[in-house]
Design a protein around this motif. Structure first.
Motif, PDB file in Angstrom:
ATOM      1  N   ALA A 196     -26.663 -23.282  -2.404  1.00 54.63           N
ATOM      2  CA  ALA A 196     -25.799 -24.351  -2.924  1.00 54.63           C
ATOM      3  C   ALA A 196     -24.340 -23.896  -2.963  1.00 54.63           C
ATOM      4  CB  ALA A 196     -26.268 -24.765  -4.314  1.00 54.63           C
ATOM      5  N   MET A 197     -24.111 -22.665  -3.403  1.00 50.99           N
ATOM      6  CA  MET A 197     -22.751 -22.141  -3.485  1.00 50.99           C
ATOM      7  C   MET A 197     -22.133 -22.011  -2.091  1.00 50.99           C
ATOM      8  SD  MET A 197     -21.397 -18.685  -5.413  1.00 50.99           S
ATOM      9  CE  MET A 197     -22.157 -17.560  -4.232  1.00 50.99           C
ATOM     10  N   LYS A 198     -22.925 -21.587  -1.113  1.00 49.89           N
ATOM     11  CA  LYS A 198     -22.428 -21.439   0.256  1.00 49.89           C
ATOM     12  C   LYS A 198     -22.042 -22.794   0.843  1.00 49.89           C
ATOM     13  CE  LYS A 198     -23.665 -19.565   4.794  1.00 49.89           C
ATOM     14  NZ  LYS A 198     -24.720 -18.870   5.595  1.00 49.89           N
ATOM     15  N   GLU A 199     -22.881 -23.801   0.630  1.00 53.55           N
ATOM     16  CA  GLU A 199     -22.574 -25.147   1.120  1.00 53.55           C
ATOM     17  C   GLU A 199     -21.315 -25.693   0.444  1.00 53.55           C
ATOM     18  OE1 GLU A 199     -23.876 -27.051   3.441  1.00 53.55           O
ATOM     19  OE2 GLU A 199     -25.486 -25.694   4.044  1.00 53.55           O
ATOM     20  N   TYR A 200     -21.208 -25.469  -0.839  1.00 54.77           N
ATOM     21  CA  TYR A 200     -20.058 -25.931  -1.619  1.00 54.77           C
ATOM     22  C   TYR A 200     -18.766 -25.295  -1.103  1.00 54.77           C
ATOM     23  CZ  TYR A 200     -17.050 -26.449  -5.795  1.00 54.77           C
ATOM     24  OH  TYR A 200     -16.018 -26.721  -6.664  1.00 54.77           O
ATOM     25  N   SER A 201     -18.835 -24.031  -0.757  1.00 60.41           N
ATOM     26  CA  SER A 201     -17.640 -23.275  -0.369  1.00 60.41           C
ATOM     27  C   SER A 201     -17.131 -23.614   1.026  1.00 60.41           C
ATOM     28  CB  SER A 201     -17.930 -21.769  -0.456  1.00 60.41           C
ATOM     29  OG  SER A 201     -18.273 -21.406  -1.783  1.00 60.41           O
ATOM     30  N   THR A 202     -17.826 -24.489   1.751  1.00 64.99           N
ATOM     31  CA  THR A 202     -17.346 -24.883   3.076  1.00 64.99           C
ATOM     32  C   THR A 202     -16.117 -25.778   2.987  1.00 64.99           C
ATOM     33  OG1 THR A 202     -18.878 -26.766   3.104  1.00 64.99           O
ATOM     34  CG2 THR A 202     -19.636 -24.708   4.119  1.00 64.99           C
ATOM     35  N   LEU A 208     -24.688 -27.249 -12.899  1.00 70.64           N
ATOM     36  CA  LEU A 208     -26.080 -27.470 -13.300  1.00 70.64           C
ATOM     37  C   LEU A 208     -26.870 -27.911 -12.076  1.00 70.64           C
ATOM     38  CD1 LEU A 208     -28.385 -27.820 -15.357  1.00 70.64           C
ATOM     39  CD2 LEU A 208     -27.519 -30.134 -15.790  1.00 70.64           C
ATOM     40  N   LEU A 209     -27.898 -27.146 -11.743  1.00 70.84           N
ATOM     41  CA  LEU A 209     -28.769 -27.471 -10.610  1.00 70.84           C
ATOM     42  C   LEU A 209     -30.152 -27.833 -11.139  1.00 70.84           C
ATOM     43  CD1 LEU A 209     -27.871 -24.472  -8.238  1.00 70.84           C
ATOM     44  CD2 LEU A 209     -26.864 -26.767  -8.231  1.00 70.84           C
ATOM     45  N   ASN A 210     -30.596 -29.028 -10.825  1.00 66.33           N
ATOM     46  CA  ASN A 210     -31.949 -29.436 -11.210  1.00 66.33           C
ATOM     47  C   ASN A 210     -32.799 -29.513  -9.944  1.00 66.33           C
ATOM     48  OD1 ASN A 210     -33.958 -30.434 -13.129  1.00 66.33           O
ATOM     49  ND2 ASN A 210     -33.777 -32.361 -12.001  1.00 66.33           N
ATOM     50  N   LYS A 215     -11.092 -28.006  -0.508  1.00 66.52           N
ATOM     51  CA  LYS A 215     -10.483 -28.986  -1.404  1.00 66.52           C
ATOM     52  C   LYS A 215     -11.146 -29.004  -2.778  1.00 66.52           C
ATOM     53  CE  LYS A 215      -9.251 -31.989   2.481  1.00 66.52           C
ATOM     54  NZ  LYS A 215      -9.417 -33.339   3.091  1.00 66.52           N
ATOM     55  N   LEU A 216     -11.964 -27.992  -3.035  1.00 69.09           N
ATOM     56  CA  LEU A 216     -12.713 -27.938  -4.285  1.00 69.09           C
ATOM     57  C   LEU A 216     -12.324 -26.697  -5.084  1.00 69.09           C
ATOM     58  CD1 LEU A 216     -16.203 -28.861  -2.815  1.00 69.09           C
ATOM     59  CD2 LEU A 216     -14.788 -30.330  -4.265  1.00 69.09           C
ATOM     60  N   PRO A 217     -12.457 -26.748  -6.413  1.00 67.56           N
ATOM     61  CA  PRO A 217     -12.186 -25.547  -7.216  1.00 67.56           C
ATOM     62  C   PRO A 217     -13.173 -24.438  -6.875  1.00 67.56           C
ATOM     63  CG  PRO A 217     -13.159 -27.293  -8.563  1.00 67.56           C
ATOM     64  CD  PRO A 217     -12.818 -27.911  -7.247  1.00 67.56           C
ATOM     65  N   VAL A 218     -12.764 -23.217  -7.115  1.00 66.97           N
ATOM     66  CA  VAL A 218     -13.550 -22.047  -6.694  1.00 66.97           C
ATOM     67  C   VAL A 218     -14.886 -21.967  -7.434  1.00 66.97           C
ATOM     68  CG1 VAL A 218     -13.584 -19.528  -6.606  1.00 66.97           C
ATOM     69  CG2 VAL A 218     -11.469 -20.776  -6.090  1.00 66.97           C
ATOM     70  N   TRP A 219     -15.927 -21.733  -6.642  1.00 65.86           N
ATOM     71  CA  TRP A 219     -17.258 -21.418  -7.185  1.00 65.86           C
ATOM     72  C   TRP A 219     -17.645 -20.059  -6.605  1.00 65.86           C
ATOM     73  CZ3 TRP A 219     -22.363 -24.679  -6.193  1.00 65.86           C
ATOM     74  CH2 TRP A 219     -23.444 -24.023  -6.806  1.00 65.86           C
ATOM     75  N   ASP A 220     -17.732 -19.065  -7.485  1.00 67.06           N
ATOM     76  CA  ASP A 220     -18.147 -17.740  -7.042  1.00 67.06           C
ATOM     77  C   ASP A 220     -19.265 -17.228  -7.952  1.00 67.06           C
ATOM     78  OD1 ASP A 220     -16.876 -16.933  -9.393  1.00 67.06           O
ATOM     79  OD2 ASP A 220     -15.042 -16.331  -8.352  1.00 67.06           O
ATOM     80  N   LEU A 228     -24.987 -32.001  -1.120  1.00 69.77           N
ATOM     81  CA  LEU A 228     -25.956 -31.027  -1.627  1.00 69.77           C
ATOM     82  C   LEU A 228     -27.294 -31.675  -1.980  1.00 69.77           C
ATOM     83  CD1 LEU A 228     -23.649 -28.859  -3.943  1.00 69.77           C
ATOM     84  CD2 LEU A 228     -24.530 -28.259  -1.677  1.00 69.77           C
ATOM     85  N   GLU A 229     -27.226 -32.890  -2.478  1.00 75.19           N
ATOM     86  CA  GLU A 229     -28.455 -33.554  -2.924  1.00 75.19           C
ATOM     87  C   GLU A 229     -29.244 -34.172  -1.775  1.00 75.19           C
ATOM     88  OE1 GLU A 229     -26.841 -34.769  -7.397  1.00 75.19           O
ATOM     89  OE2 GLU A 229     -27.136 -36.321  -5.867  1.00 75.19           O
ATOM     90  N   GLN A 230     -28.610 -34.316  -0.630  1.00 73.77           N
ATOM     91  CA  GLN A 230     -29.300 -34.917   0.513  1.00 73.77           C
ATOM     92  C   GLN A 230     -29.966 -33.836   1.363  1.00 73.77           C
ATOM     93  OE1 GLN A 230     -29.679 -38.305   0.855  1.00 73.77           O
ATOM     94  NE2 GLN A 230     -28.728 -38.227  -1.170  1.00 73.77           N
ATOM     95  N   THR A 231     -30.899 -33.117   0.739  1.00 77.03           N
ATOM     96  CA  THR A 231     -31.743 -32.097   1.393  1.00 77.03           C
ATOM     97  C   THR A 231     -30.941 -30.971   2.044  1.00 77.03           C
ATOM     98  OG1 THR A 231     -31.898 -33.240   3.531  1.00 77.03           O
ATOM     99  CG2 THR A 231     -33.518 -33.826   1.844  1.00 77.03           C
ATOM    100  N   SER A 232     -29.679 -30.751   1.602  1.00 75.44           N
ATOM    101  CA  SER A 232     -28.922 -29.621   2.135  1.00 75.44           C
ATOM    102  C   SER A 232     -29.380 -28.314   1.509  1.00 75.44           C
ATOM    103  CB  SER A 232     -27.419 -29.813   1.868  1.00 75.44           C
ATOM    104  OG  SER A 232     -26.919 -30.872   2.645  1.00 75.44           O
ATOM    105  N   VAL A 233     -29.967 -28.399   0.319  1.00 78.76           N
ATOM    106  CA  VAL A 233     -30.418 -27.192  -0.377  1.00 78.76           C
ATOM    107  C   VAL A 233     -31.934 -27.262  -0.523  1.00 78.76           C
ATOM    108  CG1 VAL A 233     -30.189 -25.771  -2.442  1.00 78.76           C
ATOM    109  CG2 VAL A 233     -28.227 -27.090  -1.615  1.00 78.76           C
TER     110      VAL A 233
END
Length: 203
Positions: free
Chosen positions: A162-168, A123-125, A171-176, A94-99
């Protein structure tokens, strides 16, 4: 003087069968006593063995419980290690210019995870793109010279990407949309999204 005739009383010997019966009874009594002693000794030994087995069984049970706990603790630790590795991987992604949007660039993301591995908050900065930087709409300290509706829309765009990228990853807990998200600009709080609604600071 006349002679006193003496009367001698004789004891007749016991018949042979009675004597044999007495001997047999004595032998049987002796055998019975020995049997009782042997039974008592056997019972004592048996109780001793039972007690030893009971103690051994209790010790084995404790050992089994300790091993089970150790195995569960190890599995829990491995789960946490895997989760930390997966979160580290998605953080890097996410931090490598994905968002990136026309207005913001994500610089830092932090995940708040509960003990049982659920995603508690994000937390998104972000930093401003040049069009919003100083000299543009940004006034510093997380404040902008634009309508709340326009700024809210720009902030939600970053969160949704960010949420869409995370949800790909599965193996991660749910972010909705119900996950609490805080968004900061250059570490100044811009606003929060809770229960699916984003609100700017001060609203």
């Amino acid at each position: 003087m006349g002679e006193l005739s003496g009367h001698t009383q004789s004891v007749e010997p016991q018949p042979q069968p009675i004597r044999k019966l007495a001997v047999v009874a004595t032998v049987i009594s002796g055998v019975a006593v020995l049997g009782c002693i042997a039974l008592a000794v056997w019972n004592y030994n048996l109780n001793t063995k039972v007690n030893s087995l009971t103690i051994a069984n209790a010790s084995l049970k404790q050992t089994t419980q300790a091993l089970t706990k150790q195995q569960n603790d190890t599995e829990a630790l491995l789960g946490k290690v895997k989760l930390a590795a997966n979160l580290s991987s998605i953080t890097h992604l996410l931090e490598q210019t994905s968002v990136v949007t026309d207005d913001f660039v994500l610089e830092k993301v932090t995940f708040d995870v509960t003990e049982d591995g659920k995603l508690k908050g994000v937390l998104l900065n972000v930093n401003n793109q040049p069009n919003l930087g100083f000299g543009g709409a940004y006034q510093g300290y997380g404040k902008y010279n634009m309508s709340s509706a326009a700024l809210t829309k720009k902030a939600e765009e970053v969160i949704d990407i960010a949420m869409k990228e995370y949800s790909t990853s599965d193996k991660l807990p749910v972010w909705d949309k119900n996950t609490k998200v805080e968004m900061t600009v250059q570490n100044y709080l811009l606003g929060k999204r809770e229960s699916g609604t984003f609100k700017l600071t001060g609203q």
